[in-house]
Design a protein around this motif. Structure first.
Motif, PDB file in Angstrom:
ATOM      1  N   ALA B 371       0.844  -1.196   0.000  1.00  5.98           N
ATOM      2  CA  ALA B 371       0.000   0.000   0.000  1.00  5.98           C
ATOM      3  C   ALA B 371       0.877   1.243   0.000  1.00  5.98           C
ATOM      4  O   ALA B 371       0.608   2.211  -0.717  1.00  5.98           O
ATOM      5  CB  ALA B 371      -0.917  -0.002   1.218  1.00  5.98           C
ATOM      6  N   TYR B 372       1.951   1.205   0.783  1.00  5.85           N
ATOM      7  CA  TYR B 372       2.813   2.382   0.880  1.00  5.85           C
ATOM      8  C   TYR B 372       3.508   2.675  -0.451  1.00  5.85           C
ATOM      9  O   TYR B 372       3.464   3.798  -0.937  1.00  5.85           O
ATOM     10  CB  TYR B 372       3.856   2.206   1.986  1.00  5.85           C
ATOM     11  N   ILE B 428      -1.946 -15.138  -0.758  1.00  5.66           N
ATOM     12  CA  ILE B 428      -2.356 -14.577  -2.046  1.00  5.66           C
ATOM     13  C   ILE B 428      -3.864 -14.380  -2.106  1.00  5.66           C
ATOM     14  O   ILE B 428      -4.356 -13.340  -2.539  1.00  5.66           O
ATOM     15  CB  ILE B 428      -1.854 -15.465  -3.195  1.00  5.66           C
ATOM     16  N   ARG B 429      -4.610 -15.374  -1.618  1.00  2.00           N
ATOM     17  CA  ARG B 429      -6.068 -15.257  -1.709  1.00  2.00           C
ATOM     18  C   ARG B 429      -6.615 -14.139  -0.840  1.00  2.00           C
ATOM     19  O   ARG B 429      -7.578 -13.476  -1.204  1.00  2.00           O
ATOM     20  CB  ARG B 429      -6.736 -16.575  -1.266  1.00  2.00           C
ATOM     21  N   ARG B 430      -6.058 -13.946   0.361  1.00  2.00           N
ATOM     22  CA  ARG B 430      -6.684 -13.047   1.330  1.00  2.00           C
ATOM     23  C   ARG B 430      -5.963 -11.731   1.537  1.00  2.00           C
ATOM     24  O   ARG B 430      -6.378 -10.931   2.380  1.00  2.00           O
ATOM     25  CB  ARG B 430      -6.829 -13.772   2.680  1.00  2.00           C
ATOM     26  N   LEU B 431      -4.888 -11.514   0.788  1.00  2.00           N
ATOM     27  CA  LEU B 431      -4.175 -10.241   0.881  1.00  2.00           C
ATOM     28  C   LEU B 431      -5.057  -9.034   0.516  1.00  2.00           C
ATOM     29  O   LEU B 431      -4.982  -7.999   1.170  1.00  2.00           O
ATOM     30  CB  LEU B 431      -2.923 -10.265  -0.007  1.00  2.00           C
ATOM     31  N   PRO B 432      -5.897  -9.140  -0.529  1.00  2.00           N
ATOM     32  CA  PRO B 432      -6.610  -7.948  -0.987  1.00  2.00           C
ATOM     33  C   PRO B 432      -7.366  -7.180   0.095  1.00  2.00           C
ATOM     34  O   PRO B 432      -7.370  -5.958   0.088  1.00  2.00           O
ATOM     35  CB  PRO B 432      -7.575  -8.505  -2.037  1.00  2.00           C
ATOM     36  N   TYR B 433      -7.975  -7.884   1.060  1.00  2.00           N
ATOM     37  CA  TYR B 433      -8.710  -7.165   2.117  1.00  2.00           C
ATOM     38  C   TYR B 433      -7.794  -6.197   2.855  1.00  2.00           C
ATOM     39  O   TYR B 433      -8.102  -5.024   3.036  1.00  2.00           O
ATOM     40  CB  TYR B 433      -9.286  -8.153   3.137  1.00  2.00           C
ATOM     41  N   THR B 434      -6.628  -6.734   3.298  1.00  2.00           N
ATOM     42  CA  THR B 434      -5.704  -5.911   4.070  1.00  2.00           C
ATOM     43  C   THR B 434      -5.065  -4.833   3.204  1.00  2.00           C
ATOM     44  O   THR B 434      -4.915  -3.691   3.627  1.00  2.00           O
ATOM     45  CB  THR B 434      -4.606  -6.802   4.687  1.00  2.00           C
ATOM     46  N   ARG B 436      -6.312  -3.371   0.606  1.00  2.00           N
ATOM     47  CA  ARG B 436      -7.241  -2.294   0.294  1.00  2.00           C
ATOM     48  C   ARG B 436      -7.468  -1.377   1.494  1.00  2.00           C
ATOM     49  O   ARG B 436      -7.480  -0.162   1.367  1.00  2.00           O
ATOM     50  CB  ARG B 436      -8.572  -2.868  -0.181  1.00  2.00           C
ATOM     51  N   SER B 437      -7.623  -1.965   2.676  1.00  2.00           N
ATOM     52  CA  SER B 437      -7.859  -1.105   3.833  1.00  2.00           C
ATOM     53  C   SER B 437      -6.601  -0.301   4.168  1.00  2.00           C
ATOM     54  O   SER B 437      -6.694   0.830   4.624  1.00  2.00           O
ATOM     55  CB  SER B 437      -8.317  -1.939   5.027  1.00  2.00           C
ATOM     56  N   VAL B 476      -5.312  -0.841   8.820  1.00  4.72           N
ATOM     57  CA  VAL B 476      -4.729  -2.132   8.489  1.00  4.72           C
ATOM     58  C   VAL B 476      -5.465  -3.246   9.238  1.00  4.72           C
ATOM     59  O   VAL B 476      -5.834  -4.261   8.659  1.00  4.72           O
ATOM     60  CB  VAL B 476      -3.229  -2.159   8.844  1.00  4.72           C
ATOM     61  N   LEU B 477      -5.730  -3.012  10.514  1.00  5.91           N
ATOM     62  CA  LEU B 477      -6.373  -4.047  11.322  1.00  5.91           C
ATOM     63  C   LEU B 477      -7.766  -4.380  10.832  1.00  5.91           C
ATOM     64  O   LEU B 477      -8.168  -5.542  10.817  1.00  5.91           O
ATOM     65  CB  LEU B 477      -6.439  -3.601  12.786  1.00  5.91           C
TER      66      LEU B 477
END
Lengths: 372, 550
Positions: B371-372, B428-434, B436-437, B476-477
């Motif tokens: 994100a950074y 890889i599957r669940r990275l997008p949630y974190t 994006r936030s 992030v959380l």
């Protein structure tokens, strides 16, 4: 400690556009120096080059004798104050101010003493344990100022620090900043687009446009003898009136129309007979008289100390699109108030008005100072 | 910045992250797509795999089934989710807070638990089936196949519509509605001409999300679908039955699947970019009160749906405490299932937590750093990373499982059967949630805060860890909790990647259900559900928020 800043032929490019083509300035040690100009003139870009947040694409910037081009921002020992305060929201007032001291490994006892001293100077000592979200904009900016000064930086850089504050607070904070700067005597570079603020706060001002310095001088010099039409209209307001030069028996006249001309003693020797010029007259440089420019009053606005009148020249040869001019009448001077459609004569103050060449790029008065 | 190439910390971070994505996502996917066009034995270029797929009804029927069931689920979810969202936002509903939490729980618990408990209730030897059979001699309609998939997925996915739409409704300023009323609009007209058009883009975005989830789901159709084949189950069975390791046909099917989901994804992007209205509500819609019969109907409707969607969780918790004999539940309470789980399947519990924990740490690290760099250090490389991080949205879990397995069971890097490959699949599957936030909160942090720190003598890297990361943490959380919950519930990729040593709770639940060991499955499901609920409660407590952003 405080240093002089020497800027030599610096260049700044973004991609293919050149924002600053070639700029040189010398800022004296301990001076309050303001970069003034409309948005997009490159003043913030230049400030960020001094800070180290923008690279220098040509030329060099020196702190005293030391070239700083390649020194990263965090090693330049600068104090910076931002438009949006940039207070760390997760730290208290005291922790914010301590931040730079901790990084410099200043011993605790000295650090505490310096934090206390500076917080008292900016009148925020009573708030030292508060978190920033409990503070007003003006208070946050005081903390930001304290945080920047407490590290005893080489230079203090301020990027439009007052523009997020309301009008009254802006005037109050501007004298706070001015007083503290004089008290500790630190070289300060201040960026603003507010000409009134620049006049009130600065030792010297550099007026910028399109990345080029137009004029450098004390507030008084710049106000009285602007180097070109841009400066004349950007700083304060000026009525621009078309006229012609007439030279008769070695005497130089400015001719407004067939009935009215004025004799000028301070015109430069370069002017030619018949040359087209633009006369720039500030509203306070006009007085009601028996002869002079014949004008019709459009509107009067009462401000208390003075009345501001809008008028048009009857001869209709005002420069530019906006043909409405202004003059101010001091209340104490007169008991007579003008009304709409009154026809009067106005006489300019010969020692104060400025005369520019046809395209407005050169002031034709003798004692103009381009770079003080 | 400078034209000269600077090899600093952030360049290293950028290259590392890019390397991870290239290795674990781009390279496996490319391998998969190439395999799809290869002849199994000769490795020559061919379209035969696709011809085979589109010429035999057995195969292409699965594609049709997938599209039909996903479309039906989407429509049903709208029919249920939209009215609930409207009623809950605009009117006083008793127990609203509890209902909201229950809706979120039913959304976040794994869909295969839903499938499995509906089998327990209405399956061939289900409680309800038997009840009707014994007392009324009635055969209730079969739960298996299309109907079951529809039931389970709708009850699991309508919360997306609910959350999206109620989010949009809360952003409508009541002055808009008052304006409509002052212009002479009747209540029914204001709903049709003001409210619906305003929330339409959000509704479409939610609907597509439901569709994507429905079409990619593996657990539900495999447990309750029986003969009703859909793409994920077909890909799985074709892949598993390829004994020789020649998975070209499965790869071709996976390619078809990814092609379909990519199109849906692009449509979704297009709609969100083109049609969303920016609204900020100073004064949200006034909460009204329903009177008389309509009030009762509204309550009955909402409670019925919410109870139906929470029944699976209750069923597994209840049955987990029953004594069992074989596949049968006895009418007596016992902790036998739990004892069996801990003695025989304890490994799967530790695996779930250990892998989940490692995965979430990696997710948070990569999420924050990615994100950074993509908001503050824009470059050609970060644009590539931005594009690559979209991939998980369009790659169904089972496809990801196959790609990883195909890529890493031969060649230089062999990871098949390891914990690493499981963890990487989770990441890889669940990275997008974190991700994006993290990006969302970074946009809210002014760069001048970082510059202030740098000007005070803190190096940029130190500033990131000292200031930026701390300010990012709440955002992030909020994404990480979603990543965590979905990691521990992950099935469709892990079911392809697991071995007896690396199996997790969700995989074990699946295998236990398949071998009709319902008691242990229920005990494991309970542990998983309780973990999910506790995680959610911690999240609500930590963020102080009452909602969760998808």
């Amino acid at each position: 400690m405080s240093v002089a800043i020497i800027i030599e032929n610096v260049v700044k490019r973004y991609e293919k556009t050149t924002v600053i083509p070639n700029l040189s300035l010398q800022i004296k040690n301990g001076e309050f120096f303001t970069l003034l100009g409309p948005s997009g003139c490159g003043k913030t870009t230049l400030l960020r080059m001094i800070a180290g947040f923008n690279s220098i694409d040509g030329g060099c910037i020196k702190f005293d004798d030391k070239v700083i081009n390649e020194i990263p921002a965090y090693k330049r020992n600068i104090g910076m104050v931002f438009q949006n305060y940039a207070i760390f929201p997760h730290l208290t007032v005291k922790e914010n101010v301590e931040y730079g001291l901790k990084l410099r490994k200043v011993p605790k006892s000295e650090s505490d003493r310096r934090v206390e001293e500076i917080l008292k100077t900016v009148k925020m000592y009573d708030y030292k344990d508060r978190l920033p979200d409990k503070l007003s904009g003006g208070q946050q900016q005081r903390v930001a100022l304290a945080r920047a000064i407490v590290i005893r930086p080489n230079v203090l850089l301020m990027d439009e620090p007052l523009s997020n504050l309301d009008a009254k607070l802006r005037i109050e904070m501007r004298s706070v900043i001015r007083d503290i700067q004089k008290q500790i005597g630190i070289t300060t570079v201040y960026v603003t687009h507010d000409q009134e603020e620049a006049l009130a706060i600065s030792d010297r001002i550099a007026v910028m446009k399109d990345g080029v310095v137009q004029q450098v001088g004390t507030p008084c010099q710049i106000y009285k003898r602007p180097t070109n039409i841009f400066v004349a209209t950007f700083i304060g307001s000026s009525n621009l009136i078309k006229a012609k030069i007439n030279i008769e028996n070695g005497e130089r006249y400015v001719v407004f129309n067939k009935d009215y001309r004025i004799k000028m003693n301070n015109l430069s020797s370069n002017v030619k007979d018949g040359q087209d010029v633009i006369v720039s007259i500030r509203p306070e440089e006009l007085k009601i008289a028996n002869k002079g420019l014949k004008v019709k009053i459009l509107k009067g606005t009462f401000f208390g100390k003075f009345i501001n009148y809008e008028f048009t020249l009857i001869d209709d040869n005002v420069f530019g699109e906006n043909k409405v001019c202004e003059f101010v009448q001091d209340i104490s001077d007169t008991n007579k108030f003008l009304r709409e459609n009154d026809i009067i004569y106005l006489e300019p103050d010969l020692s104060r008005i400025n005369v520019f060449n046809e395209d407005g790029s050169i002031n034709l008065i003798e004692d103009v100072i381009l770079y003080e | 910045m400078n034209k000269r190439f600077k090899f600093d910390f952030w360049t290293i971070v950028t290259l590392t992250i890019l390397g991870i994505f290239l290795l674990f996502l781009v390279y496996p996917l490319t391998t998969l797509f190439i395999d799809a066009f290869k002849e199994p034995l000769t490795s020559k270029f061919t379209l035969a795999n696709f011809q085979k797929f589109f010429s035999k009804k057995y195969y292409y029927q699965a594609l049709i089934n997938s599209i039909v069931s996903a479309t039906s689920v989407t429509l049903l979810s709208i029919i249920i989710g939209l009215p609930i969202a409207y009623l809950m936002t605009a009117y006083k509903i008793k127990g609203k807070r509890l209902l909201e939490v229950l809706i979120i729980i039913s959304m976040l618990s794994p869909p295969f638990i839903g499938a499995y408990s509906w089998v327990l209730l209405c399956g061939r030897s289900g409680v309800i089936t038997k009840f009707f059979k014994h007392n009324f001699n009635l055969n209730i309609p079969t739960i298996y196949g299309y109907v079951g998939i529809l039931l389970v997925l709708t009850l699991k996915l309508y919360p997306f519509i609910y959350l999206y739409v109620s989010g949009a409704l809360k952003k409508i300023d009541s002055s808009l509605i008052e304006a409509a009323e002052s212009l002479g609009s009747k209540p029914s007209r204001k709903l049709a001409f003001v409210i619906i058009p305003l929330i339409l883009p959000t509704l479409l975005a939610g609907a597509l999300l439901v569709f994507m989830n429905a079409i990619a789901d593996f657990g539900t159709p495999v447990l309750i679908g029986e003969g009703y084949n859909v793409m994920p189950t077909l890909i799985y069975s074709e892949f598993i039955s390829e004994v020789g390791g020649q998975a070209n046909f499965a790869a071709a099917m996976a390619t078809v699947m990814v092609f379909l989901t990519s199109i849906m994804f692009l449509i979704q992007r297009y709609i969100i970019n083109k049609k969303s209205y920016v609204m900020s509500s100073l004064r949200p819609i006034q909460i009204g009160e329903l009177k008389g019969i309509s009030n009762y109907l509204a309550h009955i409707f909402i409670y019925l749906v919410v109870i139906l969607s929470i029944i699976p969780q209750l069923t597994v918790i209840y049955t987990s405490f029953l004594n069992t004999r074989g596949a049968m539940f006895l009418h007596e309470f016992s902790l036998k299932s739990y004892r069996t789980v801990f003695s025989r399947l304890g490994k799967s519990i530790t695996n779930t937590y250990v892998y989940g924990f490692i995965a979430i740490i990696i997710i948070i690290l990569i999420g924050m750093l990615t994100a950074y760099i993509s908001t503050r250090r824009r470059s050609t490389l970060t644009t590539v990373i931005d594009t690559v991080t979209m991939f998980p949205y369009i790659i169904p879990g089972s496809v990801l499982g196959i790609t990883l397995l195909l890529a890493f069971n031969k060649g230089y890097i062999i990871l098949s059967g390891t914990a690493t490959i499981m963890i990487m699949a989770f990441v890889i599957r669940r990275l997008p949630y974190t991700l994006r936030s993290s990006a969302a909160i970074l946009y809210q942090i002014s760069p001048s805060i970082e510059e202030a720190s740098i000007s005070l003598g803190c190096s940029p890297v130190k500033t990131f860890f000292k200031v930026t990361s701390k300010m990012m943490l709440p955002g992030v959380l909020s994404g990480a909790i979603l990543s965590w919950i979905t990691v521990i519930n992950e099935l469709s990729a892990s079911v392809i990647l697991y071995t007896s040593n690396t199996r997790t709770m969700s995989v074990t639940i699946y295998t236990e259900v398949v071998r009709a060991s319902y008691g242990t499955a229920a005990a494991l499901s309970t542990i998983l559900t309780v973990t999910t609920i506790i995680s959610l409660l911690i999240f609500f407590k930590l963020t102080g928020s009452k909602n969760i952003s998808i």
